[in-house]
Design a protein around this motif. Sequence first.
Motif, PDB file in Angstrom:
ATOM      1  N   THR A  85     -44.537  74.565  -1.991  1.00  0.00           N
ATOM      2  CA  THR A  85     -43.171  74.602  -1.459  1.00  0.00           C
ATOM      3  C   THR A  85     -42.187  74.794  -2.606  1.00  0.00           C
ATOM      4  O   THR A  85     -42.300  74.140  -3.640  1.00  0.00           O
ATOM      5  CB  THR A  85     -42.852  73.300  -0.704  1.00  0.00           C
ATOM      6  OG1 THR A  85     -43.773  73.145   0.378  1.00  0.00           O
ATOM      7  CG2 THR A  85     -41.440  73.327  -0.147  1.00  0.00           C
ATOM      8  N   PHE A  86     -41.233  75.693  -2.421  1.00  0.00           N
ATOM      9  CA  PHE A  86     -40.251  75.961  -3.473  1.00  0.00           C
ATOM     10  C   PHE A  86     -38.843  75.923  -2.894  1.00  0.00           C
ATOM     11  O   PHE A  86     -38.603  76.278  -1.739  1.00  0.00           O
ATOM     12  CB  PHE A  86     -40.517  77.310  -4.158  1.00  0.00           C
ATOM     13  CG  PHE A  86     -40.619  78.479  -3.223  1.00  0.00           C
ATOM     14  CD1 PHE A  86     -39.499  79.218  -2.868  1.00  0.00           C
ATOM     15  CD2 PHE A  86     -41.850  78.848  -2.697  1.00  0.00           C
ATOM     16  CE1 PHE A  86     -39.592  80.302  -2.011  1.00  0.00           C
ATOM     17  CE2 PHE A  86     -41.954  79.933  -1.830  1.00  0.00           C
ATOM     18  CZ  PHE A  86     -40.824  80.661  -1.488  1.00  0.00           C
ATOM     19  N   CYS A  87     -37.914  75.457  -3.716  1.00  0.00           N
ATOM     20  CA  CYS A  87     -36.501  75.371  -3.347  1.00  0.00           C
ATOM     21  C   CYS A  87     -35.663  75.807  -4.540  1.00  0.00           C
ATOM     22  O   CYS A  87     -36.101  75.736  -5.691  1.00  0.00           O
ATOM     23  CB  CYS A  87     -36.084  73.940  -2.982  1.00  0.00           C
ATOM     24  SG  CYS A  87     -37.236  73.007  -1.972  1.00  0.00           S
ATOM     25  N   ASN A  88     -34.448  76.204  -4.255  1.00  0.00           N
ATOM     26  CA  ASN A  88     -33.469  76.436  -5.311  1.00  0.00           C
ATOM     27  C   ASN A  88     -32.812  75.099  -5.637  1.00  0.00           C
ATOM     28  O   ASN A  88     -32.424  74.352  -4.735  1.00  0.00           O
ATOM     29  CB  ASN A  88     -32.417  77.439  -4.836  1.00  0.00           C
ATOM     30  CG  ASN A  88     -31.599  78.007  -5.980  1.00  0.00           C
ATOM     31  OD1 ASN A  88     -31.445  77.376  -7.017  1.00  0.00           O
ATOM     32  ND2 ASN A  88     -31.069  79.199  -5.783  1.00  0.00           N
TER      33      ASN A  88
ATOM     34  N   CYS B 194     -35.824  75.318   1.990  1.00  0.00           N
ATOM     35  CA  CYS B 194     -37.023  75.406   1.165  1.00  0.00           C
ATOM     36  C   CYS B 194     -38.088  76.140   1.977  1.00  0.00           C
ATOM     37  O   CYS B 194     -38.003  76.216   3.208  1.00  0.00           O
ATOM     38  CB  CYS B 194     -37.528  74.019   0.765  1.00  0.00           C
ATOM     39  SG  CYS B 194     -36.350  73.067  -0.238  1.00  0.00           S
TER      40      CYS B 194
ATOM     41  N   SER C  17     -42.429  76.927   2.378  1.00  0.00           N
ATOM     42  CA  SER C  17     -43.792  76.511   2.032  1.00  0.00           C
ATOM     43  C   SER C  17     -44.759  77.663   2.253  1.00  0.00           C
ATOM     44  O   SER C  17     -44.841  78.215   3.364  1.00  0.00           O
ATOM     45  CB  SER C  17     -44.225  75.313   2.883  1.00  0.00           C
ATOM     46  OG  SER C  17     -43.428  74.183   2.611  1.00  0.00           O
TER      47      SER C  17
ATOM     48  N   ALA D  28     -35.686  76.300 -10.256  1.00  0.00           N
ATOM     49  CA  ALA D  28     -36.360  76.106  -8.969  1.00  0.00           C
ATOM     50  C   ALA D  28     -37.115  74.786  -8.986  1.00  0.00           C
ATOM     51  O   ALA D  28     -37.520  74.290 -10.040  1.00  0.00           O
ATOM     52  CB  ALA D  28     -37.313  77.262  -8.682  1.00  0.00           C
TER      53      ALA D  28
ATOM     54  N   ILE E 207     -40.488  72.934  -7.439  1.00  0.00           N
ATOM     55  CA  ILE E 207     -41.789  73.288  -6.880  1.00  0.00           C
ATOM     56  C   ILE E 207     -42.544  72.013  -6.519  1.00  0.00           C
ATOM     57  O   ILE E 207     -42.579  71.057  -7.301  1.00  0.00           O
ATOM     58  CB  ILE E 207     -42.627  74.108  -7.883  1.00  0.00           C
ATOM     59  CG1 ILE E 207     -41.821  75.291  -8.419  1.00  0.00           C
ATOM     60  CG2 ILE E 207     -43.926  74.573  -7.233  1.00  0.00           C
ATOM     61  CD1 ILE E 207     -41.414  76.302  -7.385  1.00  0.00           C
TER      62      ILE E 207
END
Length: 476
Positions: A82-85, A169, A171, A218, A220
Motif C-alpha cells: 500500500t502506498f500513499c502520498n 492510498c 493497495s 511517499a 509505503i
Amino acid sequence: MTNLSYTQKLKEIVESSSMHGIPNVIRTKSTVIRIFWILIILSFFSYSTYSVVLIIIKYFQYNVIVRMKIVESYNSEFPAVTFCNINPFDFTIEENFKMVSLLLNESFLYRNDLKSKICNSQMTGMLNNALPNLKGFTLEKLLVSCQFDEKPCDPNNFFPQRTFYYRNCYSFNYGKNSTGQSIPIQNAKRTGIINGLTLKLFIGAPEYQPCWEHRFGALIVVHNQTSPPVFAQEGLFVQPGAETNFVLNKVTINKMVSPYSNCVANISNRNELDSVWYRNAFDFSGRYTQKWCILNCSVSKVMEENIPICEALDLASSLERALCLNNLQNVTNFYGLCSHECPIECDYSYFNIFTSASSFPSYSYANFLLSNKSFMSKFPYGNVTMEQLRDSVVSLNVYFDSSSFQKIEELPESDFGSLLGNLGGQLGLFLGVSFLTFAELFEILFQFLFIFFQNHKKLDFKNNCKTKVEILEKPL
C-alpha cells in the motif's frame, strides 16, 4: 479372630508390596532399623509430595515453549503493498486551493514563516475534519509506472484505501480490485529484484507542498492481505530523488489458544470477543487485527480526554479548537490500557524489511521522463528542471531475497502425557511407586471386603447354630 485376619492379610500384602521401604519396616525385628526406615520413608514422602504439588501447579500455569524453524516455500503469496502520498491533498486542483485558502485566510504555499499557526504539523488532521471534501491524489496521477514479475501491472489490481490522515492510498495485490470485488492474489514465483514489484510514483510538484508538511515523499506499507495497513506503526517513508529497495523476509507466528493465551483464534468472527473495540476493528475491514484495534481505541480515548481540556482553554477561533482536539501527543499513554481490550491474533505473519537506496533518476531516465507527455501533464507548469523532477518522483522495488521463511510456533511446555511422566518419575524415584502400586491398593480393598463377608457369613452360621441348639434344649 476378625481383627487378626485383617492384620495378617495387611501384613502379607505390605511385605510383598512393590513400594520400596515399607516392606522393610514390617519384616525387620530390630526397633532401631524399623525407626530408621520410617524416618527415611517419611522424609522421601514429604519431598515427593512437595515435588508433585509443584509439578501440578506448573502444569496448570499453561506455560509454552517457542520453536523456530526455517521453512522452504516456493511460489508463495506476494504481500499487499500500500502506498500513499505524504502530502494527502492535491493543491494543483483549484477547488482544493480555494477551500483551504478561504478557511485559513492566509497563504499556505511558498511560506518561509514556519512558526505560523497554519504551519502546525497537526493541520492535516484538522483539514480532514473541517474539509472532508478535499480531494487527494488519484491513482492515475500518483502512478508513473508499475511492473510485477517483469510484466506491466494490471490497473485493476489496485484497491483504493480511504484513510483519515493520508486520504487516498492504494493497495497492490490486496485481493480486491478497484471496485472492491475479490480477485486472485498474485504469487512470487521467483526471488530477486526483477521478479518483484517495481513502482515509480509522482508525489506532486515541490512548490505545491503546503507549509505544514515538513517532509515530502511517499509512505509505503507492506502487509498481509488478511489485515488492512496500519500506517502509524507499519509505514516506511520513501524519499524522492532515490530508488529504494525493500528486501522482504516473511515471519509467521502460531500461538497456542486458550488456556495457554488469550489470543483471538478466529479473526473472521465478529463475536469472537465481547469488546466494542474488537468489533470496531472487525467492522473496519471484515477481519480483526490487534494493531488497528489498539490504534483506534487509543486515538478515541485521547480525543475524549482532549474535549474538557480544550473547553477549559476557551479558545477563540475554530482553527485553534480543531488543533487542540486533534493533539495526539499522548496517544501512546493508552496503548497499555487498550491492549487488554485488543488481544493479539493466534495466527499471523509479518515481514522483516531491509532497505537500501541509490540515486534516482539517472540523467538518461530523467530526460526520458521530461520528454514523456503523459508524465509532464502531471505538473501544473512547463519547463520542469532536473531538480524539480527529482523532488517529485520516488521509485521503489519490493521483492523476496530468499524462498524460505521463518516459522515461530508455540508448543505446550507440559501436556498430560508429560505430566504423568513427571509425576511417575518423582514417585518412582523417591518411593518406588508405580501404577502397579495403586493396583495393590485395590487388592487390599478387595481382600478386606472378602474377609468382611467371610467373617459375616461365619458369624451368621454360628448364630443360626446357637439358635437351633437353644430350641432343641428348650423343655417341652
